[in-house]
Design an enzyme around this catalytic site. Structure first.
Site, PDB file in Angstrom:
ATOM      1  N   ILE A  42      24.609  17.719  34.906  1.00  0.00           N
ATOM      2  CA  ILE A  42      23.279  18.325  34.811  1.00  0.00           C
ATOM      3  C   ILE A  42      22.361  17.438  33.965  1.00  0.00           C
ATOM      4  O   ILE A  42      22.776  16.889  32.938  1.00  0.00           O
ATOM      5  CB  ILE A  42      23.381  19.738  34.193  1.00  0.00           C
ATOM      6  CG1 ILE A  42      24.371  20.611  34.986  1.00  0.00           C
ATOM      7  CG2 ILE A  42      22.012  20.391  34.085  1.00  0.00           C
ATOM      8  CD1 ILE A  42      23.979  20.885  36.412  1.00  0.00           C
ATOM      9  N   HIS A  43      21.111  17.345  34.391  1.00  0.00           N
ATOM     10  CA  HIS A  43      20.120  16.521  33.698  1.00  0.00           C
ATOM     11  C   HIS A  43      18.763  17.205  33.763  1.00  0.00           C
ATOM     12  O   HIS A  43      18.514  18.018  34.658  1.00  0.00           O
ATOM     13  CB  HIS A  43      20.039  15.131  34.342  1.00  0.00           C
ATOM     14  CG  HIS A  43      19.638  15.195  35.793  1.00  0.00           C
ATOM     15  ND1 HIS A  43      18.320  15.164  36.201  1.00  0.00           N
ATOM     16  CD2 HIS A  43      20.375  15.322  36.928  1.00  0.00           C
ATOM     17  CE1 HIS A  43      18.270  15.250  37.516  1.00  0.00           C
ATOM     18  NE2 HIS A  43      19.501  15.353  37.987  1.00  0.00           N
ATOM     19  N   PRO A  44      17.859  16.895  32.826  1.00  0.00           N
ATOM     20  CA  PRO A  44      16.506  17.443  32.913  1.00  0.00           C
ATOM     21  C   PRO A  44      15.775  16.859  34.124  1.00  0.00           C
ATOM     22  O   PRO A  44      16.012  15.709  34.504  1.00  0.00           O
ATOM     23  CB  PRO A  44      15.829  16.970  31.623  1.00  0.00           C
ATOM     24  CG  PRO A  44      16.915  16.475  30.746  1.00  0.00           C
ATOM     25  CD  PRO A  44      18.064  16.103  31.620  1.00  0.00           C
TER      26      PRO A  44
END
Length: 121
Positions: A42-44
């Protein structure tokens, strides 16, 4: 090289590292549905400022990977959902529409904060 997309891993799903054993990693931005997030890095969300193409590079931390194939919906999916799959197999044709193929050794593990960058020539 021109930077097209830059973000970093902020959460590693419970089963995300299992995909590395299959020479792939699944990315999704922080709006990933809970049942999918368990399988993703998960990443922004970030802005995609150009088109990811064959001949560009995927930078993962300190490692650089030449992009060998890009699926038909990679750019749209990355821009809208931050969701694509990276295959570390050097494939010359995209296996699936949302897959980017790169040449090089798949990492054995990733840590929080690992930077993810797509670049073009």
């Amino acid at each position: 090289m021109t930077m097209l997309y830059r973000t970093q891993v902020t959460h590693i799903g419970e089963y995300a590292a299992d995909a590395l054993n299959d020479n792939m990693m699944i990315l999704f931005n922080d709006n990933a549905p809970a049942d999918v997030a368990d399988y993703c890095f998960i990443h922004p969300a970030a802005d995609l400022t150009g088109e990811i193409k064959t001949g560009g590079q995927f930078v993962l931390g300190a490692s650089r990977y030449p992009i060998t194939a890009v699926g038909d919906v990679v750019n749209q999916n990355l821009a809208e959902l931050g969701h694509i799959t990276i295959r570390f197999d050097g494939g010359a044709e995209a296996e699936y529409p949302g897959t980017v193929h790169v040449a090089g050794q798949c990492p054995e593990a990733l840590v929080l904060g690992t930077e993810l960058i797509f670049q073009t020539e």
